[in-house]
Design a protein around this motif. Structure first.
Motif, PDB file in Angstrom:
ATOM      1  N   GLU A 161       2.213  36.857  16.631  1.00 42.92           N
ATOM      2  CA  GLU A 161       1.769  35.787  17.523  1.00 42.92           C
ATOM      3  C   GLU A 161       1.109  36.395  18.763  1.00 42.92           C
ATOM      4  O   GLU A 161       1.682  37.254  19.433  1.00 42.92           O
ATOM      5  CB  GLU A 161       2.963  34.923  17.938  1.00 42.92           C
ATOM      6  N   PHE A 162      -0.118  35.938  19.055  1.00 46.47           N
ATOM      7  CA  PHE A 162      -0.835  36.313  20.266  1.00 46.47           C
ATOM      8  C   PHE A 162      -0.820  35.086  21.196  1.00 46.47           C
ATOM      9  O   PHE A 162      -1.161  33.983  20.763  1.00 46.47           O
ATOM     10  CB  PHE A 162      -2.291  36.677  19.969  1.00 46.47           C
ATOM     11  N   ALA A 163      -0.485  35.281  22.457  1.00 45.86           N
ATOM     12  CA  ALA A 163      -0.431  34.124  23.350  1.00 45.86           C
ATOM     13  C   ALA A 163      -0.494  34.564  24.804  1.00 45.86           C
ATOM     14  O   ALA A 163      -0.265  35.732  25.139  1.00 45.86           O
ATOM     15  CB  ALA A 163       0.843  33.309  23.102  1.00 45.86           C
ATOM     16  N   ASN A 164      -0.799  33.596  25.661  1.00 46.65           N
ATOM     17  CA  ASN A 164      -0.729  33.763  27.112  1.00 46.65           C
ATOM     18  C   ASN A 164       0.484  32.972  27.603  1.00 46.65           C
ATOM     19  O   ASN A 164       0.791  31.905  27.071  1.00 46.65           O
ATOM     20  CB  ASN A 164      -2.005  33.260  27.774  1.00 46.65           C
ATOM     21  N   TYR A 165       1.153  33.486  28.618  1.00 46.94           N
ATOM     22  CA  TYR A 165       2.430  32.913  29.020  1.00 46.94           C
ATOM     23  C   TYR A 165       2.541  32.897  30.539  1.00 46.94           C
ATOM     24  O   TYR A 165       2.022  33.794  31.214  1.00 46.94           O
ATOM     25  CB  TYR A 165       3.567  33.752  28.423  1.00 46.94           C
ATOM     26  N   GLN A 166       3.186  31.872  31.060  1.00 46.81           N
ATOM     27  CA  GLN A 166       3.404  31.812  32.496  1.00 46.81           C
ATOM     28  C   GLN A 166       4.718  31.114  32.808  1.00 46.81           C
ATOM     29  O   GLN A 166       5.214  30.296  32.024  1.00 46.81           O
ATOM     30  CB  GLN A 166       2.252  31.096  33.200  1.00 46.81           C
ATOM     31  N   TYR A 167       5.281  31.470  33.959  1.00 45.59           N
ATOM     32  CA  TYR A 167       6.472  30.797  34.475  1.00 45.59           C
ATOM     33  C   TYR A 167       6.416  30.872  35.999  1.00 45.59           C
ATOM     34  O   TYR A 167       5.656  31.661  36.576  1.00 45.59           O
ATOM     35  CB  TYR A 167       7.758  31.434  33.932  1.00 45.59           C
ATOM     36  N   THR A 168       7.211  30.045  36.659  1.00 45.38           N
ATOM     37  CA  THR A 168       7.191  29.951  38.117  1.00 45.38           C
ATOM     38  C   THR A 168       8.558  30.292  38.684  1.00 45.38           C
ATOM     39  O   THR A 168       9.588  29.853  38.155  1.00 45.38           O
ATOM     40  CB  THR A 168       6.790  28.535  38.567  1.00 45.38           C
ATOM     41  N   GLU A 179       2.049  35.433  35.382  1.00 44.89           N
ATOM     42  CA  GLU A 179       1.226  35.296  34.181  1.00 44.89           C
ATOM     43  C   GLU A 179       1.289  36.569  33.356  1.00 44.89           C
ATOM     44  O   GLU A 179       1.175  37.676  33.889  1.00 44.89           O
ATOM     45  CB  GLU A 179      -0.222  34.978  34.570  1.00 44.89           C
ATOM     46  N   TRP A 180       1.460  36.374  32.054  1.00 39.25           N
ATOM     47  CA  TRP A 180       1.532  37.481  31.110  1.00 39.25           C
ATOM     48  C   TRP A 180       0.719  37.145  29.858  1.00 39.25           C
ATOM     49  O   TRP A 180       0.565  35.968  29.515  1.00 39.25           O
ATOM     50  CB  TRP A 180       2.980  37.750  30.684  1.00 39.25           C
ATOM     51  N   GLY A 181       0.252  38.171  29.202  1.00 37.71           N
ATOM     52  CA  GLY A 181      -0.198  38.032  27.836  1.00 37.71           C
ATOM     53  C   GLY A 181       0.797  38.768  26.964  1.00 37.71           C
ATOM     54  O   GLY A 181       1.345  39.803  27.378  1.00 37.71           O
ATOM     55  N   TYR A 182       1.083  38.250  25.787  1.00 36.63           N
ATOM     56  CA  TYR A 182       2.057  38.944  24.930  1.00 36.63           C
ATOM     57  C   TYR A 182       1.646  38.878  23.464  1.00 36.63           C
ATOM     58  O   TYR A 182       0.913  37.978  23.035  1.00 36.63           O
ATOM     59  CB  TYR A 182       3.470  38.368  25.103  1.00 36.63           C
ATOM     60  N   ILE A 183       2.115  39.867  22.725  1.00 36.32           N
ATOM     61  CA  ILE A 183       2.004  39.894  21.270  1.00 36.32           C
ATOM     62  C   ILE A 183       3.420  39.997  20.729  1.00 36.32           C
ATOM     63  O   ILE A 183       4.172  40.904  21.121  1.00 36.32           O
ATOM     64  CB  ILE A 183       1.161  41.085  20.777  1.00 36.32           C
ATOM     65  N   ALA A 184       3.809  39.065  19.884  1.00 31.56           N
ATOM     66  CA  ALA A 184       5.141  39.061  19.282  1.00 31.56           C
ATOM     67  C   ALA A 184       5.012  39.386  17.796  1.00 31.56           C
ATOM     68  O   ALA A 184       4.246  38.734  17.083  1.00 31.56           O
ATOM     69  CB  ALA A 184       5.818  37.703  19.471  1.00 31.56           C
ATOM     70  N   ILE A 185       5.752  40.387  17.343  1.00 31.07           N
ATOM     71  CA  ILE A 185       5.709  40.823  15.943  1.00 31.07           C
ATOM     72  C   ILE A 185       7.108  40.720  15.377  1.00 31.07           C
ATOM     73  O   ILE A 185       8.062  41.270  15.939  1.00 31.07           O
ATOM     74  CB  ILE A 185       5.193  42.276  15.827  1.00 31.07           C
ATOM     75  N   ARG A 186       7.251  40.019  14.248  1.00 30.30           N
ATOM     76  CA  ARG A 186       8.565  39.865  13.612  1.00 30.30           C
ATOM     77  C   ARG A 186       8.885  41.108  12.799  1.00 30.30           C
ATOM     78  O   ARG A 186       8.055  41.586  12.004  1.00 30.30           O
ATOM     79  CB  ARG A 186       8.561  38.623  12.700  1.00 30.30           C
ATOM     80  N   GLU A 277      -5.027  38.128  29.848  1.00 33.79           N
ATOM     81  CA  GLU A 277      -5.038  37.213  28.714  1.00 33.79           C
ATOM     82  C   GLU A 277      -5.118  38.010  27.418  1.00 33.79           C
ATOM     83  O   GLU A 277      -5.972  38.878  27.253  1.00 33.79           O
ATOM     84  CB  GLU A 277      -6.220  36.253  28.808  1.00 33.79           C
ATOM     85  N   VAL A 278      -4.205  37.710  26.517  1.00 32.84           N
ATOM     86  CA  VAL A 278      -4.245  38.296  25.185  1.00 32.84           C
ATOM     87  C   VAL A 278      -5.023  37.392  24.241  1.00 32.84           C
ATOM     88  O   VAL A 278      -5.804  37.861  23.405  1.00 32.84           O
ATOM     89  CB  VAL A 278      -2.813  38.538  24.667  1.00 32.84           C
ATOM     90  N   SER A 279      -4.812  36.089  24.374  1.00 30.41           N
ATOM     91  CA  SER A 279      -5.535  35.108  23.567  1.00 30.41           C
ATOM     92  C   SER A 279      -6.719  34.608  24.384  1.00 30.41           C
ATOM     93  O   SER A 279      -6.562  33.868  25.350  1.00 30.41           O
ATOM     94  CB  SER A 279      -4.611  33.944  23.181  1.00 30.41           C
ATOM     95  N   THR A 280      -7.911  35.020  24.003  1.00 29.91           N
ATOM     96  CA  THR A 280      -9.109  34.755  24.783  1.00 29.91           C
ATOM     97  C   THR A 280     -10.276  34.497  23.841  1.00 29.91           C
ATOM     98  O   THR A 280     -10.139  34.615  22.614  1.00 29.91           O
ATOM     99  CB  THR A 280      -9.402  35.965  25.693  1.00 29.91           C
TER     100      THR A 280
END
Length: 401
Positions: A161-168, A179-186, A277-280
């Motif tokens: 999974e490629f995605a952009n992520y944020q939290y406050t 703000e983060w970009g992440y790649i999740a691999i199972r 950004e990872v997903s762009t």
């Protein structure tokens, strides 16, 4: 650094949907399909945008009326002549705001359409956003307003999974959006919690990661690896970390993932990029992401053979541990999160009944975190400097009189 006997597998991709001209009819059809899947949250966002727009319009009208009153009271003209400009100004302001909203909505629609068609062209799926993604990584349980955006997911040869992520965090004037970009691999089996802190993206106060780990958990490795990554593993799992990070795997991370911070937790491998950004819609970024993932997962199959001998000592049968929901060391993904066909870890074929089960004993599941002394010292120095200047100025002013 790859040898001829173990070449990096190529993962070509079709980037044309990211750059080809957009077909207006196809874009309109995509928007209709997205509109049919709108949730109450989407409706709430629309209502909120309308309320904000109405508030801005009313405030602008009030300001215009006040300005007319001020000009008239100062003798700058008749109230009737100047008040005629109020509706004109209001119409121009409303028109400008509407035009801006239309342009922004059109651009956002094109971006989503490009990512959706890009995902489809490469055998993946696109999800606009997921609130509170149920992932075990270090960034996914922090702050509030947690949301993953522009998720692009693939399932072959394994779930990625490629995605952009944020939290406050914080509130009021102290609120800060991370703000983060992440790649999740199972992964095939749960592994000990291991963190590779990339030294290339650290700052003046040390690591850019939101978590700090006890120094005695850091494991030094040979060669260039120690100069590029700080590796943390649970105490007592040093041999296991060396088994997982063989020289060929370390070479893959050095060559392809040195810009990422890496975390292994449960049966997931995460690659983090802060404020990126990872997903762009940039094909060059996707080329780097695919090269990174291809280089890493090409070597992950050998990790499937790892077993925690500490679980064998407990006398738990591998079959029971793998099949029982919530069994020690075997995480259970929340229902509906993973796509169809992505199953939980299972025992290796041919494993004996009393072999170590897939999983991790309690001491290895999570690293022990520590306090950031560097940040504390920096804060104390700043406070002392501010108060020193303030009281120094006060004392100087008293003695000057």
């Amino acid at each position: 650094m790859d040898t001829p006997q173990s070449p990096t597998r190529a993962f070509p991709f079709d980037a044309r949907p990211l750059t080809d001209p957009v077909d207006p009819a196809a874009l309109a059809a995509y928007r209709r399909s997205v509109r049919t899947t709108r949730t109450w949250g989407d409706v709430a966002k629309t209502v909120g945008a309308v309320l904000v727009f109405a508030f801005v319009g009313v405030m602008f009208l009030i300001v215009a009326v006040v300005m007319v009153g001020v000009i008239v009271s100062a003798g700058g003209g008749s109230s009737f002549g100047l008040s005629a400009f109020v509706p004109v100004l209001l119409i121009l302001a409303v028109g400008g705001v509407i035009a801006l909203l239309v342009v922004l909505r059109h651009r956002q629609g094109i971006r989503q359409y490009r990512l959706a068609t890009f995902a489809a062209a490469n055998g993946m799926t696109y999800v606009p956003e997921v609130k509170d993604p149920p992932l075990p990584g270090m960034i996914f349980d922090l702050g509030r307003g947690r949301i993953a955006k522009s998720l692009v997911r693939g399932t072959a040869p394994r779930f990625v999974e490629f995605a952009n992520y944020q939290y406050t965090t914080g509130s009021g004037k102290e609120a800060q959006t991370h703000e983060w970009g992440y790649i999740a691999i199972r992964l095939d089996v749960p592994l000990p919690n291991i963190v590779l802190d990339s030294l290339a993206n650290n700052g003046f106060l040390g690591s850019n990661l939101p978590a700090r780990y006890d120094r005695h958990q850091r494991l030094s490795l040979e060669g260039d690896f120690d100069r590029r990554f700080a590796l943390y593993c649970p105490v007592g799992y040093e041999r296991d970390a060396l088994y997982l990070f063989t020289p060929d795997i370390m070479a893959r991370f050095l060559d392809h993932a040195a810009a990422f911070d890496v975390e292994i937790v449960d049966d997931w491998l995460f690659l983090y990029a802060q404020r990126q950004e990872v997903s762009t819609v940039d094909p060059a970024v996707w080329a780097r992401m695919f090269a990174t993932v291809g280089a890493v997962i090409d070597k992950l199959a050998q990790w499937a053979r790892w077993r925690d001998e500490r679980l064998a000592a407990s006398g738990v049968a591998s079959g029971a541990a793998a099949s029982a929901p919530g069994a020690p060391g075997v995480p259970v993904a929340p229902p509906g999160f993973l796509p169809a066909g992505v199953a939980a870890p299972t025992p290796m074929p041919g494993a004996s009944r009393w072999a170590p089960p897939p999983g991790v004993a309690a001491p290895g599941r999570r690293l022990k975190r520590s306090f950031s002394w560097g940040a504390l010292i920096f804060g104390v120095v700043v406070i002392v400097w501010v108060f020193g200047n303030f009281f120094g100025g006060v004392i100087g002013a008293l003695f000057s009189h």
